[in-house]
Design an enzyme around this catalytic site. Structure first.
Site, PDB file in Angstrom:
ATOM      1  N   ASN A  13     -37.784  16.445 -12.878  1.00  0.00           N
ATOM      2  CA  ASN A  13     -38.873  17.422 -12.887  1.00  0.00           C
ATOM      3  C   ASN A  13     -38.339  18.703 -12.261  1.00  0.00           C
ATOM      4  OD1 ASN A  13     -41.151  18.934 -12.629  1.00  0.00           O
ATOM      5  ND2 ASN A  13     -42.218  17.533 -11.221  1.00  0.00           N
ATOM      6  N   LYS A  15     -39.787  21.494 -12.095  1.00  0.00           N
ATOM      7  CA  LYS A  15     -40.851  22.311 -11.491  1.00  0.00           C
ATOM      8  C   LYS A  15     -40.685  23.790 -11.902  1.00  0.00           C
ATOM      9  CE  LYS A  15     -41.341  18.852  -7.913  1.00  0.00           C
ATOM     10  NZ  LYS A  15     -41.696  18.501  -6.544  1.00  0.00           N
ATOM     11  N   HIS A  99     -49.444  15.501 -11.721  1.00  0.00           N
ATOM     12  CA  HIS A  99     -48.546  15.710 -10.577  1.00  0.00           C
ATOM     13  C   HIS A  99     -49.358  16.206  -9.371  1.00  0.00           C
ATOM     14  CE1 HIS A  99     -45.357  17.134  -8.015  1.00  0.00           C
ATOM     15  NE2 HIS A  99     -44.542  16.371  -8.730  1.00  0.00           N
ATOM     16  N   GLU A 101     -48.760  18.343  -7.212  1.00  0.00           N
ATOM     17  CA  GLU A 101     -48.785  19.798  -7.026  1.00  0.00           C
ATOM     18  C   GLU A 101     -49.864  20.427  -7.910  1.00  0.00           C
ATOM     19  OE1 GLU A 101     -44.597  20.357  -7.674  1.00  0.00           O
ATOM     20  OE2 GLU A 101     -44.181  19.476  -5.715  1.00  0.00           O
ATOM     21  N   GLU A 173     -45.655   8.757  -6.389  1.00  0.00           N
ATOM     22  CA  GLU A 173     -45.083   9.863  -5.621  1.00  0.00           C
ATOM     23  C   GLU A 173     -45.947  10.129  -4.391  1.00  0.00           C
ATOM     24  OE1 GLU A 173     -42.383  12.452  -8.321  1.00  0.00           O
ATOM     25  OE2 GLU A 173     -44.376  13.326  -8.243  1.00  0.00           O
ATOM     26  N   GLY A 179     -40.497  16.831  -1.556  1.00  0.00           N
ATOM     27  CA  GLY A 179     -39.875  18.051  -1.063  1.00  0.00           C
ATOM     28  C   GLY A 179     -39.709  18.091   0.446  1.00  0.00           C
ATOM     29  N   SER A 219     -38.365  13.088  -2.731  1.00  0.00           N
ATOM     30  CA  SER A 219     -37.100  13.275  -2.018  1.00  0.00           C
ATOM     31  C   SER A 219     -36.007  12.297  -2.442  1.00  0.00           C
ATOM     32  CB  SER A 219     -37.324  13.208  -0.500  1.00  0.00           C
ATOM     33  OG  SER A 219     -38.177  14.266  -0.079  1.00  0.00           O
TER      34      SER A 219
END
Ligand code: 13P
Length: 267
Positions: A13, A15, A99, A101, A173, A179, A219
């Protein structure tokens, strides 16, 4: 015991990184460093780089799947700036939905994510449905409950047979691991994979629940992927930051190929 030898998947991904000017070269470099037929590789660049990545990989490594990072929940209409499933035809065969985010920044609800799954599936896209709890939810002992609710909210309205045929993938996730350089324990990710498949059974999936690949994301690097792939219920990774680094991707896919080959040998 795993009921069937599920495929091992490594999905990148990217992003909001790369541009159409540099994405093709990066995709080709990663593809050439990860050439491993036993592992299903997927690269999800930004929308605007999909065509570049498609063209670059068509000439070098057509085995790499290409995915979008999102899709709109309606088929068409007055949605300025949005991208429908039909628009992805010829550009992507995979799509990430839900996702964290996007849940955070675009206010995506489980119901809306469920609609996205429907659009993706109708359009023949293979969906990676992301679920995962926030730190405070895990600290409160509610991680499994949160993930179960996300799955129910997104999946309850769908016919399991259709999503199963479409090859639904679930990515666990945990938000606090994205991150941050912190990862879940392999054992916790494995427990969550069990909880995910149990929820699918409760939603009427029956034995098809065992065929759904569950990826870990958060991560992931070449240095820690082994901890997750040591778990028989984990089938690969959805990789963010490290997926932009060819060395990291080479290490991740090399480790994934050990698991994939062991599964093939055992089947
Ligand atoms: P990082 O690997 O950068 O933590 O991101 C994980 C992720 O969100 C993949 O979708």
């Amino acid at each position: 015991m795993i009921h069937r030898m599920r495929d091992v998947i490594v999905a990148a991904n990217w992003k909001m990184h790369t541009t159409p000017a540099d994405a093709g070269e990066l995709a080709v470099t990663i593809a050439s460093r990860t050439r491993e037929s036993a592992v299903t590789r997927v690269i999800c660049p930004p929308y605007v780089a999909l065509a570049t990545v498609r063209d670059a990989l068509a000439n070098s490594d057509p085995d790499v799947g290409i995915g979008a990072q999102n899709v709109h929940h309606e088929a068409a209409g007055a949605y300025t700036g949005e991208i429908s499933a039909a628009m992805l035809a010829g550009l992507a065969t995979w799509v990430i939905v839900g996702h964290s985010e996007r849940r955070r920044d675009a206010g995506e609800t489980d119901e809306r994510i469920g609609l996205k799954l429907g659009r993706a599936t109708e359009a023949g896209l293979r969906a990676i449905l992301c679920v995962g709890e926030r730190a405070e939810e895990r600290d409160a002992g509610a991680a499994e409950k949160v993930v179960e609710a996300q799955l129910r909210g997104a999946l309850a309205a769908h016919d399991p047979a259709i999503l199963s045929r479409a090859g639904l993938v679930v990515a666990y996730e945990p938000v606090w691991a994205i991150g941050t350089g912190r990862t879940a324990l392999g054992s916790d990710a494995a427990l969550m994979a069990d909880a995910i498949r149990r929820t699918l059974v409760q939603l009427g999936w029956g034995s098809a629940a065992e065929d759904v690949p569950v990826l870990y994301g958060g991560s992931v690097t070449a240095g820690n992927i082994a901890e997750f792939l040591a778990e028989p219920t984990i089938d690969g990774a959805l990789v963010g930051g490290a997926s932009l680094k060819p060395d990291e991707m080479a290490g991740i896919v090399a480790r994934a190929s050990l698991t994939a080959r062991a599964r093939l040998a055992a089947s």
